[in-house]
Design an enzyme around this catalytic site. Structure first.
Site, PDB file in Angstrom:
ATOM      1  N   GLU A 181      -4.502  -2.751  -6.085  1.00 48.70           N
ATOM      2  CA  GLU A 181      -4.536  -3.819  -5.075  1.00 48.70           C
ATOM      3  C   GLU A 181      -3.794  -5.039  -5.619  1.00 48.70           C
ATOM      4  O   GLU A 181      -3.589  -5.159  -6.841  1.00 48.70           O
ATOM      5  CB  GLU A 181      -5.986  -4.200  -4.775  1.00 48.70           C
ATOM      6  CG  GLU A 181      -6.795  -3.099  -4.141  1.00 48.70           C
ATOM      7  CD  GLU A 181      -6.215  -2.633  -2.796  1.00 48.70           C
ATOM      8  OE1 GLU A 181      -6.021  -3.472  -1.917  1.00 48.70           O
ATOM      9  OE2 GLU A 181      -5.954  -1.431  -2.656  1.00 48.70           O
ATOM     10  N   GLY A 184      -0.742   5.115  -3.205  1.00 44.71           N
ATOM     11  CA  GLY A 184       0.706   5.242  -3.359  1.00 44.71           C
ATOM     12  C   GLY A 184       1.393   5.215  -2.003  1.00 44.71           C
ATOM     13  O   GLY A 184       0.780   5.495  -0.965  1.00 44.71           O
ATOM     14  N   THR A 212       4.321  -1.943  -0.412  1.00 44.02           N
ATOM     15  CA  THR A 212       4.282  -0.526  -0.806  1.00 44.02           C
ATOM     16  C   THR A 212       4.064   0.373   0.406  1.00 44.02           C
ATOM     17  O   THR A 212       4.841   1.290   0.663  1.00 44.02           O
ATOM     18  CB  THR A 212       3.131  -0.308  -1.826  1.00 44.02           C
ATOM     19  OG1 THR A 212       3.345  -1.185  -2.932  1.00 44.02           O
ATOM     20  CG2 THR A 212       3.079   1.126  -2.309  1.00 44.02           C
ATOM     21  N   ASP A 218     -13.184  -2.197  -4.232  1.00 40.24           N
ATOM     22  CA  ASP A 218     -12.405  -1.374  -3.287  1.00 40.24           C
ATOM     23  C   ASP A 218     -13.173  -0.086  -2.956  1.00 40.24           C
ATOM     24  O   ASP A 218     -13.268   0.310  -1.788  1.00 40.24           O
ATOM     25  CB  ASP A 218     -11.044  -1.049  -3.936  1.00 40.24           C
ATOM     26  CG  ASP A 218     -10.199  -0.123  -3.094  1.00 40.24           C
ATOM     27  OD1 ASP A 218      -9.607  -0.599  -2.113  1.00 40.24           O
ATOM     28  OD2 ASP A 218     -10.136   1.081  -3.415  1.00 40.24           O
ATOM     29  N   LYS A 239     -14.797   1.197   0.665  1.00 39.83           N
ATOM     30  CA  LYS A 239     -14.529   2.526   1.237  1.00 39.83           C
ATOM     31  C   LYS A 239     -15.813   3.295   1.523  1.00 39.83           C
ATOM     32  O   LYS A 239     -15.937   3.942   2.569  1.00 39.83           O
ATOM     33  CB  LYS A 239     -13.621   3.315   0.284  1.00 39.83           C
ATOM     34  CG  LYS A 239     -12.204   2.752   0.241  1.00 39.83           C
ATOM     35  CD  LYS A 239     -11.413   3.316  -0.923  1.00 39.83           C
ATOM     36  CE  LYS A 239      -9.962   2.856  -0.899  1.00 39.83           C
ATOM     37  NZ  LYS A 239      -9.238   3.191  -2.123  1.00 39.83           N
TER      38      LYS A 239
HETATM   39  P1  NAP Z   1       1.733  -5.052  -0.876  1.00 37.53           P
HETATM   40  O1  NAP Z   1       2.682  -4.128  -1.545  1.00 37.53           O
HETATM   41  O2  NAP Z   1       1.226  -6.237  -1.613  1.00 37.53           O
HETATM   42  O3  NAP Z   1       2.436  -5.526   0.497  1.00 37.53           O
HETATM   43  C1  NAP Z   1       1.889  -6.534   1.289  1.00 37.53           C
HETATM   44  C2  NAP Z   1       2.921  -6.919   2.356  1.00 37.53           C
HETATM   45  O4  NAP Z   1       2.353  -7.858   3.222  1.00 37.53           O
HETATM   46  C3  NAP Z   1       4.185  -7.557   1.798  1.00 37.53           C
HETATM   47  O5  NAP Z   1       5.295  -7.117   2.539  1.00 37.53           O
HETATM   48  C4  NAP Z   1       3.980  -9.059   2.006  1.00 37.53           C
HETATM   49  O6  NAP Z   1       5.171  -9.774   2.263  1.00 37.53           O
HETATM   50  C5  NAP Z   1       3.142  -9.062   3.254  1.00 37.53           C
HETATM   51  N1  NAP Z   1       2.220 -10.181   3.310  1.00 37.53           N
HETATM   52  C6  NAP Z   1       1.078 -10.346   2.578  1.00 37.53           C
HETATM   53  N2  NAP Z   1       0.475 -11.500   2.944  1.00 37.53           N
HETATM   54  C7  NAP Z   1       1.244 -12.068   3.894  1.00 37.53           C
HETATM   55  C8  NAP Z   1       1.159 -13.267   4.655  1.00 37.53           C
HETATM   56  N3  NAP Z   1       0.158 -14.135   4.481  1.00 37.53           N
HETATM   57  N4  NAP Z   1       2.132 -13.529   5.560  1.00 37.53           N
HETATM   58  C9  NAP Z   1       3.170 -12.667   5.721  1.00 37.53           C
HETATM   59  N5  NAP Z   1       3.302 -11.520   5.036  1.00 37.53           N
HETATM   60  C10 NAP Z   1       2.362 -11.234   4.126  1.00 37.53           C
HETATM   61  O7  NAP Z   1       0.438  -4.254  -0.377  1.00 37.53           O
HETATM   62  P2  NAP Z   1       0.296  -2.692  -0.130  1.00 37.53           P
HETATM   63  O8  NAP Z   1       0.020  -2.012  -1.432  1.00 37.53           O
HETATM   64  O9  NAP Z   1       1.373  -2.200   0.718  1.00 37.53           O
HETATM   65  O10 NAP Z   1      -1.101  -2.665   0.663  1.00 37.53           O
HETATM   66  C11 NAP Z   1      -1.156  -3.001   2.027  1.00 37.53           C
HETATM   67  C12 NAP Z   1      -2.534  -2.617   2.556  1.00 37.53           C
HETATM   68  O11 NAP Z   1      -2.713  -1.208   2.407  1.00 37.53           O
HETATM   69  C13 NAP Z   1      -3.708  -3.250   1.835  1.00 37.53           C
HETATM   70  O12 NAP Z   1      -4.746  -3.491   2.751  1.00 37.53           O
HETATM   71  C14 NAP Z   1      -4.137  -2.178   0.839  1.00 37.53           C
HETATM   72  O13 NAP Z   1      -5.506  -2.257   0.485  1.00 37.53           O
HETATM   73  C15 NAP Z   1      -3.906  -0.941   1.686  1.00 37.53           C
HETATM   74  N6  NAP Z   1      -3.700   0.282   0.939  1.00 37.53           N
HETATM   75  C16 NAP Z   1      -2.814   0.332  -0.077  1.00 37.53           C
HETATM   76  C17 NAP Z   1      -2.602   1.526  -0.746  1.00 37.53           C
HETATM   77  C18 NAP Z   1      -1.636   1.648  -1.884  1.00 37.53           C
HETATM   78  O14 NAP Z   1      -1.581   2.707  -2.507  1.00 37.53           O
HETATM   79  N7  NAP Z   1      -0.847   0.621  -2.166  1.00 37.53           N
HETATM   80  C19 NAP Z   1      -3.334   2.670  -0.368  1.00 37.53           C
HETATM   81  C20 NAP Z   1      -4.246   2.593   0.693  1.00 37.53           C
HETATM   82  C21 NAP Z   1      -4.421   1.382   1.343  1.00 37.53           C
HETATM   83  P3  NAP Z   1       6.346  -9.890   1.176  1.00 37.53           P
HETATM   84  O15 NAP Z   1       6.900  -8.495   1.041  1.00 37.53           O
HETATM   85  O16 NAP Z   1       7.327 -10.825   1.764  1.00 37.53           O
HETATM   86  O17 NAP Z   1       5.695 -10.375  -0.079  1.00 37.53           O
HETATM   87  N1  HSE Z   2      -5.955   0.320  -4.768  1.00 38.74           N
HETATM   88  C1  HSE Z   2      -6.400   1.458  -4.019  1.00 38.74           C
HETATM   89  C2  HSE Z   2      -6.679   2.599  -4.974  1.00 38.74           C
HETATM   90  C3  HSE Z   2      -5.324   1.868  -3.042  1.00 38.74           C
HETATM   91  O1  HSE Z   2      -6.264   2.526  -6.129  1.00 38.74           O
HETATM   92  O2  HSE Z   2      -7.348   3.548  -4.581  1.00 38.74           O
HETATM   93  C4  HSE Z   2      -5.756   2.999  -2.145  1.00 38.74           C
HETATM   94  O3  HSE Z   2      -6.731   2.572  -1.238  1.00 38.74           O
END
Ligand code: NAP
Ligand code: HSE
Length: 436
Positions: A186, A302, A11, A197, A201
């Site tokens: 998450e 997001g 994402t 989470d 934070k």
């Molecule tokens: P996500 O959609 O699950 O994406 C994770 C990515 O990392 C995917 O591309 C996955 O590969 C890759 N990955 C995971 N484990 C791996 C491994 N062992 N080896 C190689 N590649 C691996 O997660 P996300 O929502 O983008 O979140 C990423 C980070 O941002 C997290 O720390 C989360 O807490 C933080 N965050 C997220 C948001 C949000 O709104 N989503 C907001 C703030 C912070 P594949 O694509 O091949 O599966």
């Molecule tokens: N899962 C987290 C949330 C992503 O819902 O706030 C942003 O850090």
């Protein structure tokens, strides 16, 4: 050109690549940045962005060791391999940008010690509040203040769930599925729902605001699983709205004074500024001297909002690298140099108000017995309401004045044994004006 390596193309990673590839009208420094490599788990997965041939790889070690890459952007999530790859990248002299609050809240001291030794930055604006600038303001813009409290709605998923339950009477499970589909949750949504989470934070924000290290396990944490539609409805009738709050309060500058650090669902008076932060939005109220109160709010999760924070951190580092000499000293306002650990007050010592809902039998004197148990433990009641009988069960809802949490819990332990009490259906804290 400044070459960056991304770990993760989910994402947030996809959102970041979209910004880096669509530069028109954005900061001109973006033209200086090249996406050299992107590490993923599954090369066969369909992607929403196009990358040059050879950029996508499963070999994440090759990214953190690549001599041409100067910034590694960690967007994998989870603790491992994220922690090891960050440390490996630092050992190779790379600057780090990360959105991973779970890793920083647990391994921040180890990571920052390594980064300070290596003379590299670890920036994490995206780790708290999604697109809201809060890390840099705490490090820099509010640096002159003595911080008294940081109170926030810092988890978008649970705020989205509670908002939908309040406004649309939606069911918990359906709303969670929505939040997952929208990319807010998450990988393990338990991290959102159980408050973990938000606890990560507030540990990070407290460390920045109060100028000391925080042990993640010291953050008291309750999630939203216990919040029912019934409680939301009673709270509404009593003039409150239910929010998952993350709270850090104390007095900066006096290291003998301890901090309160906690995450729990809370009844907020409807006129409180955080009560109107709805949906995926986050809101963070910072109180300081001489500033008074300032509120930061906006989209807390997001792809787009989070990527906005990630790419801005990349730009910050590129800005420093492009304007300085070969081996510049780290800017103390952007790096992290805390050494001591903050003292934390045990939750039993918290002074707060409570809301409690009891399921009672149709026996004489139940309300009297409840009142006596509370009185014996010096818990003063603001209101007590019996809601009426259904299938031989009455509901009694109690709101207390400000009490010591330990006394309230001792009273509940006695109440649980009363013949007239079938169950303590729910206990929630009520934010009082003295608390923040
Ligand atoms: P996500 O959609 O699950 O994406 C994770 C990515 O990392 C995917 O591309 C996955 O590969 C890759 N990955 C995971 N484990 C791996 C491994 N062992 N080896 C190689 N590649 C691996 O997660 P996300 O929502 O983008 O979140 C990423 C980070 O941002 C997290 O720390 C989360 O807490 C933080 N965050 C997220 C948001 C949000 O709104 N989503 C907001 C703030 C912070 P594949 O694509 O091949 O599966
Ligand atoms: N899962 C987290 C949330 C992503 O819902 O706030 C942003 O850090």
């Amino acid at each position: 050109m400044f070459k960056v390596g991304l770990l993760g193309l989910g994402t947030v990673g996809t959102g970041a690549v979209k910004i880096l590839q669509d530069r028109l009208g954005r900061n001109p420094l973006l033209a200086e940045i090249e996406i050299a490599k992107v590490g993923v788990r599954d090369l066969a997965k369909a992607r929403q962005v196009e990358l040059a041939a050879g950029v996508l790889t499963q070999d994440l070690d090759s990214i953190v060791a690549d001599p041409e890459i100067c910034i590694v952007v960690e967007l994998l999530g989870g603790l491992e391999p994220a922690r090891s790859l960050i440390l490996e990248a630092i050992a190779h002299g790379k600057h780090i940008v990360t959105a991973n609050k779970a890793v920083i809240a647990r391994y921040g001291p180890e990571i920052y010690e390594a980064a300070n030794q290596a003379g590299v930055y670890v920036l994490l604006e995206a780790a708290v509040g999604g697109g809201i600038p809060i890390i840099k303001p705490l490090k820099q813009s509010l640096g002159a203040n003595r911080i008294a409290s940081i109170v926030g709605i810092v988890n978008g998923t649970t705020n989205y769930i509670l908002t939908q339950m309040t406004q649309a009477g939606a069911e918990f499970a359906d709303v969670l599925a929505d939040a997952q589909r929208l990319g807010y949750a998450e990988a393990d949504p338990g991290a959102d729902i159980d408050g973990l989470d938000a606890a990560d934070k507030i540990a990070i924000l407290a460390s920045l605001g109060f100028g000391g290290r925080v042990k993640r396990e010291d953050v008291y944490c309750e999630g939203v699983r216990g919040v029912s539609a019934v409680d939301i409805a009673y709270a509404e009738r009593l003039g409150f709205t239910v929010k998952l709050l993350a709270i850090a309060s104390g007095q900066q500058g006096d290291l003998s004074e301890s901090l309160q650090l906690r995450v729990h669902p809370t009844l907020l008076p409807k006129e409180h500024p955080l009560a109107s932060i709805n949906g995926v939005n986050n809101g963070i109220l910072v109180s300081g001297d001489p500033l008074g109160e300032v509120m930061f709010s906006g989209p807390g999760a997001g792809a787009g909002p989070t990527a906005s924070a990630v790419v801005s951190d990349i730009l910050n580092i590129v800005g420093i690298l492009s304007s300085s000499d070969e081996n510049p000293a780290l800017d103390p306002l952007l790096s992290c140099v805390h050494q001591h650990y903050c003292q934390i007050t045990p939750i039993e010592e918290l002074q707060t108000r409570f809301y409690a809902r009891f399921l009672c039998r149709d026996l004489p004197g139940v309300i009297g017995h409840l009142g006596t148990c509370f009185g014996d433990h010096r818990v003063s009641l603001e209101s007590i309401v019996q809601i009426g009988f259904q299938n031989e069960t009455a509901e009694i809802v109690v709101v207390t004045h400000q009490v010591r949490e330990g006394n309230f819990r001792a009273a509940l332990a006695e109440i649980q044994k009363l013949e007239g009490i079938k169950a303590i259906a729910s206990v929630l804290r009520v934010l009082s004006s003295q608390e923040v």
